[in-house]
Enzyme design. Structure first.
Site, PDB file in Angstrom:
ATOM      1  N   LYS A  15      35.828  40.060  29.762  1.00 20.32           N
ATOM      2  CA  LYS A  15      37.189  41.129  29.374  1.00 20.32           C
ATOM      3  C   LYS A  15      36.127  42.128  28.679  1.00 20.32           C
ATOM      4  O   LYS A  15      36.430  43.452  28.601  1.00 20.32           O
ATOM      5  CB  LYS A  15      37.893  40.567  28.260  1.00 20.32           C
ATOM      6  CG  LYS A  15      38.837  39.897  29.107  1.00 20.32           C
ATOM      7  CD  LYS A  15      39.741  38.942  28.209  1.00 20.32           C
ATOM      8  CE  LYS A  15      40.224  39.607  27.077  1.00 20.32           C
ATOM      9  NZ  LYS A  15      40.972  38.670  26.424  1.00 20.32           N
ATOM     10  N   ASP A  71      46.247  39.860  24.379  1.00 18.36           N
ATOM     11  CA  ASP A  71      46.238  38.445  24.802  1.00 18.36           C
ATOM     12  C   ASP A  71      47.032  38.713  26.075  1.00 18.36           C
ATOM     13  O   ASP A  71      47.671  39.428  26.301  1.00 18.36           O
ATOM     14  CB  ASP A  71      47.128  37.939  23.728  1.00 18.36           C
ATOM     15  CG  ASP A  71      47.085  36.213  24.150  1.00 18.36           C
ATOM     16  OD1 ASP A  71      46.156  35.970  24.644  1.00 18.36           O
ATOM     17  OD2 ASP A  71      48.113  35.473  24.130  1.00 18.36           O
ATOM     18  N   TYR A 152      42.513  33.533  37.151  1.00 13.72           N
ATOM     19  CA  TYR A 152      43.486  33.239  38.370  1.00 13.72           C
ATOM     20  C   TYR A 152      43.364  34.517  39.471  1.00 13.72           C
ATOM     21  O   TYR A 152      44.112  34.412  40.530  1.00 13.72           O
ATOM     22  CB  TYR A 152      44.959  33.282  38.094  1.00 13.72           C
ATOM     23  CG  TYR A 152      45.080  32.275  36.738  1.00 13.72           C
ATOM     24  CD1 TYR A 152      45.569  30.761  37.277  1.00 13.72           C
ATOM     25  CD2 TYR A 152      45.142  32.518  35.571  1.00 13.72           C
ATOM     26  CE1 TYR A 152      45.615  29.909  36.368  1.00 13.72           C
ATOM     27  CE2 TYR A 152      45.472  31.328  34.574  1.00 13.72           C
ATOM     28  CZ  TYR A 152      45.758  30.020  35.022  1.00 13.72           C
ATOM     29  OH  TYR A 152      45.679  29.017  34.210  1.00 13.72           O
ATOM     30  N   ASP A 153      42.334  35.204  39.472  1.00 16.01           N
ATOM     31  CA  ASP A 153      41.987  36.274  40.247  1.00 16.01           C
ATOM     32  C   ASP A 153      42.137  35.737  41.545  1.00 16.01           C
ATOM     33  O   ASP A 153      42.778  36.685  42.705  1.00 16.01           O
ATOM     34  CB  ASP A 153      40.801  37.141  40.019  1.00 16.01           C
ATOM     35  CG  ASP A 153      40.996  37.863  38.810  1.00 16.01           C
ATOM     36  OD1 ASP A 153      41.981  38.165  38.409  1.00 16.01           O
ATOM     37  OD2 ASP A 153      39.911  38.390  38.399  1.00 16.01           O
TER      38      ASP A 153
HETATM   39  P1  ITT Z   1      40.257  35.830  24.319  1.00 12.64           P
HETATM   40  O1  ITT Z   1      41.356  35.152  23.609  1.00 12.64           O
HETATM   41  O2  ITT Z   1      38.773  35.442  23.640  1.00 12.64           O
HETATM   42  O3  ITT Z   1      40.388  37.225  24.375  1.00 12.64           O
HETATM   43  P2  ITT Z   1      40.960  34.432  26.781  1.00 12.64           P
HETATM   44  O4  ITT Z   1      40.035  34.008  27.949  1.00 12.64           O
HETATM   45  O5  ITT Z   1      41.776  33.708  25.961  1.00 12.64           O
HETATM   46  O6  ITT Z   1      39.725  35.382  25.670  1.00 12.64           O
HETATM   47  P3  ITT Z   1      43.146  36.383  27.703  1.00 12.64           P
HETATM   48  O7  ITT Z   1      44.080  35.752  26.544  1.00 12.64           O
HETATM   49  O8  ITT Z   1      43.158  37.585  27.982  1.00 12.64           O
HETATM   50  O9  ITT Z   1      41.613  35.904  27.556  1.00 12.64           O
HETATM   51  O10 ITT Z   1      43.724  35.557  28.788  1.00 12.64           O
HETATM   52  C1  ITT Z   1      44.124  34.101  28.998  1.00 12.64           C
HETATM   53  C2  ITT Z   1      43.915  33.471  30.263  1.00 12.64           C
HETATM   54  O11 ITT Z   1      44.679  34.096  31.238  1.00 12.64           O
HETATM   55  C3  ITT Z   1      42.440  33.819  30.723  1.00 12.64           C
HETATM   56  O12 ITT Z   1      41.542  32.885  30.315  1.00 12.64           O
HETATM   57  C4  ITT Z   1      42.680  33.851  32.483  1.00 12.64           C
HETATM   58  O13 ITT Z   1      42.861  32.475  32.790  1.00 12.64           O
HETATM   59  C5  ITT Z   1      44.063  34.390  32.429  1.00 12.64           C
HETATM   60  N1  ITT Z   1      43.634  35.925  32.805  1.00 12.64           N
HETATM   61  C6  ITT Z   1      43.969  36.787  31.814  1.00 12.64           C
HETATM   62  N2  ITT Z   1      43.533  37.932  32.229  1.00 12.64           N
HETATM   63  C7  ITT Z   1      43.134  37.783  33.731  1.00 12.64           C
HETATM   64  C8  ITT Z   1      42.691  38.586  34.680  1.00 12.64           C
HETATM   65  O14 ITT Z   1      42.630  39.763  34.585  1.00 12.64           O
HETATM   66  N3  ITT Z   1      42.386  37.867  35.807  1.00 12.64           N
HETATM   67  C9  ITT Z   1      42.489  36.675  36.131  1.00 12.64           C
HETATM   68  N4  ITT Z   1      42.836  35.882  35.002  1.00 12.64           N
HETATM   69  C10 ITT Z   1      43.288  36.475  33.916  1.00 12.64           C
END
Ligand code: ITT
Length: 194
Positions: A15, A71, A152-153
């Site tokens: 990210k 999030d 999940y891409d």
């Molecule tokens: P931080 O809380 O440290 O920021 P995280 O991995 O928890 O990191 P997110 O809360 O943004 O990140 O996302 C939670 C999950 O949702 C992430 O681990 C992925 O499994 C999924 N996800 C989020 N955005 C995604 C994307 O662009 N492509 C694929 N999966 C995604």
């Protein structure tokens, strides 16, 4: 050129990399490591917005810095919007492949494969809090396709495309993703503040 600094409260390298490209030449984005924060900030909220606010507020309160946090997650219609806020650990562990396989298993035999990715960004700036949301709609494929991206891409195909997020370059995904939509709203807002 002196760029305004903002903390991005995340530990997720993918990210940071994606967002760094979106903000290049506009802001100097510091991550948690840069400010010496090695705490895994608890995400105990009941929604993306609550969790984003918890993260941005932790940094602002403890480090007295302006900060944004996001999030995100995948919401699937046929699974009552699961995995939702549990996206990162849906299978019980923080493992992209296991999480993705659990989704495919739960989706076996489901005719309705509609899903969307959602991001909520919480910004703390000058003692005020602002929320920005981005959503992209699509569907869950029958099998994983593609090697790019993360999470999940490989099983998410956005509406209007015949490729999954994992078959897109980072640049292409960054033009249309839920995070990009929310980030564009954040950036537009930040520009107005200058
Ligand atoms: P931080 O809380 O440290 O920021 P995280 O991995 O928890 O990191 P997110 O809360 O943004 O990140 O996302 C939670 C999950 O949702 C992430 O681990 C992925 O499994 C999924 N996800 C989020 N955005 C995604 C994307 O662009 N492509 C694929 N999966 C995604």
């Amino acid at each position: 050129m002196i760029l305004p600094e903002l903390v991005f409260a995340t530990n997720n390298k993918h990210k940071t990399e994606e967002i760094g490209k979106l903000l290049v030449n506009q802001y100097k984005v510091l991550n948690l490591k840069d400010i010496g924060c090695d705490v895994d900030i608890p995400e105990t909220g009941n929604s993306f917005a609550e969790n984003a606010e918890l993260k941005s507020s932790y940094v602002t309160e403890n480090f007295k810095l302006d900060c944004f946090a996001d999030d995100s997650g995948l919401e699937i219609d046929a699974l009552d919007n699961e995995p939702g806020i549990y996206s990162a650990r849906y299978s019980g562990v923080r493992d992209d492949l296991e999480n993705l396989n659990l989704v495919l298993k739960k989706m076996e035999g489901k005719a309705n494969r509609k899903a969307h990715f959602k991001t909520v960004i919480s910004l703390n700036q000058n003692n005020k809090n602002y929320l920005f949301e981005g959503v992209i709609y699509g569907h869950i494929t029958q099998t994983p396709i593609g090697d790019e991206g993360f999470g999940y891409d490989p099983i998410f195909m956005p509406i209007g495309y015949d490729r999954t997020f994992a078959q897109m370059s980072m640049t292409e995904k960054n033009e249309i993703s839920h995070r990009a939509i929310a980030m564009k709203k954040l950036i537009a807002f930040l520009k107005e503040q200058v």
